[in-house]
Design a protein around this motif. Structure first.
Motif, mmCIF file in Angstrom:
data_model
loop_
_atom_site.group_PDB
_atom_site.id
_atom_site.type_symbol
_atom_site.label_atom_id
_atom_site.label_comp_id
_atom_site.label_asym_id
_atom_site.label_seq_id
_atom_site.Cartn_x
_atom_site.Cartn_y
_atom_site.Cartn_z
ATOM 1 N N VAL A 46 0.850 -1.187 0.000
ATOM 2 C CA VAL A 46 0.000 0.000 0.000
ATOM 3 C C VAL A 46 0.889 1.241 0.000
ATOM 4 O O VAL A 46 1.698 1.419 0.917
ATOM 5 N N SER B 91 -7.772 6.651 2.227
ATOM 6 C CA SER B 91 -7.442 5.539 3.121
ATOM 7 C C SER B 91 -8.703 4.815 3.578
ATOM 8 O O SER B 91 -8.756 3.582 3.611
ATOM 9 N N GLN B 92 -9.715 5.593 3.931
ATOM 10 C CA GLN B 92 -10.980 5.010 4.381
ATOM 11 C C GLN B 92 -11.632 4.202 3.261
ATOM 12 O O GLN B 92 -12.091 3.077 3.483
ATOM 13 N N MET C 12 -10.199 2.786 0.672
ATOM 14 C CA MET C 12 -9.428 1.576 0.373
ATOM 15 C C MET C 12 -9.594 0.544 1.491
ATOM 16 O O MET C 12 -9.658 -0.655 1.232
ATOM 17 N N GLY C 13 -9.687 1.002 2.727
ATOM 18 C CA GLY C 13 -9.929 0.087 3.840
ATOM 19 C C GLY C 13 -11.290 -0.583 3.733
ATOM 20 O O GLY C 13 -11.423 -1.792 3.948
ATOM 21 N N LYS C 14 -12.307 0.202 3.374
ATOM 22 C CA LYS C 14 -13.655 -0.369 3.182
ATOM 23 C C LYS C 14 -13.643 -1.384 2.047
ATOM 24 O O LYS C 14 -14.262 -2.448 2.140
ATOM 25 N N LEU D 237 -11.078 -3.196 0.995
ATOM 26 C CA LEU D 237 -10.420 -4.416 1.477
ATOM 27 C C LEU D 237 -11.360 -5.220 2.372
ATOM 28 O O LEU D 237 -11.404 -6.456 2.290
ATOM 29 N N THR E 120 -2.038 6.124 7.196
ATOM 30 C CA THR E 120 -2.750 5.310 6.204
ATOM 31 C C THR E 120 -2.980 3.917 6.770
ATOM 32 O O THR E 120 -4.081 3.365 6.672
ATOM 33 N N ILE F 190 -6.704 2.155 7.572
ATOM 34 C CA ILE F 190 -7.066 0.887 6.930
ATOM 35 C C ILE F 190 -7.257 -0.204 7.982
ATOM 36 O O ILE F 190 -8.206 -0.987 7.909
ATOM 37 N N GLU G 58 -10.661 0.174 9.468
ATOM 38 C CA GLU G 58 -11.722 -0.311 8.581
ATOM 39 C C GLU G 58 -11.788 -1.840 8.569
ATOM 40 O O GLU G 58 -12.847 -2.419 8.336
ATOM 41 N N ALA H 227 -2.326 5.838 -2.229
ATOM 42 C CA ALA H 227 -3.296 4.902 -1.654
ATOM 43 C C ALA H 227 -3.570 3.715 -2.572
ATOM 44 O O ALA H 227 -4.487 2.944 -2.336
ATOM 45 N N ILE I 190 -3.088 0.009 -4.098
ATOM 46 C CA ILE I 190 -2.836 -1.265 -3.420
ATOM 47 C C ILE I 190 -2.527 -2.332 -4.458
ATOM 48 O O ILE I 190 -3.272 -2.522 -5.410
#
Length: 168
Positions: A8, A35-36, A38-40, A42, A63, A67, A70, A133, A135
């Motif tokens: 990441v 970041s939020q 991409m975390g969601k 994932l 970051t 993540i 999330e 951000a 991945i």
């Protein structure tokens, strides 16, 4: 056993200025939203990294924290590795090669250009330049972490925040 490395690149940070050292640059609002998102994403993929490693620089570590949040992971489990900040691709390889065999999925947070060079070194793929951000998922078949090296991985997925937004 298959191993998965998730690379990441840190999200968008405040611009560099004479008052703030590069190491201390924080995420801006756009970076926090990236970041939020991409975390969601994932979490929706049901990705469950067992070990988190991050550059300790503010923008990369933040970051990682967002993540991890999330994904429902306690941020105290993030392992800061100072050598990743400005250590070059060799520092990334050192971090990966020392991961205990009990873990099969590692997520690592870092910086360009090193993180792009590292992804390309491991896979032979041409990513150009990882977006903020962005991945990359790299799979290794029948390798121990200590055996990971040049062109031993397969780039299975690469996503940017824009692609994730466009998919919604």
């Amino acid at each position: 056993m298959k191993k998965t490395l998730i690379l990441v690149r840190h999200a968008t940070a405040e611009d560099q200025n004479f008052r703030t050292k590069d190491f201390d640059r924080n995420l801006n609002n756009k970076g926090m939203a990236e970041s939020q998102a991409m975390g969601k994403w994932l979490a929706e993929l049901n990705v469950k990294p067992e070990i988190f490693i991050s550059s300790p620089a503010s923008r990369a570590y933040r970051t990682a924290e967002i993540i991890a949040g999330e994904l429902g992971v306690n941020i105290s489990s993030i392992n800061p590795r100072p050598e990743i900040y400005n250590g070059g691709p060799r520092a990334y390889l050192g971090a990966v090669n020392t991961v205990p065999e009990t873990f099969s999925t590692l997520i690592l947070f870092g910086h360009n250009p090193d993180i792009t060079y590292f992804a390309e070194y491991l896979t032979g793929a041409n990513l150009g330049s990882m977006k903020k951000a962005g991945i990359a998922f790299i799979d290794f078949e029948n390798l121990k972490w200590e055996e990971v090296s040049a062109k031993t991985g397969n780039l299975s997925l690469y996503k940017t925040p824009k692609q994730v937004r466009d998919d919604e």
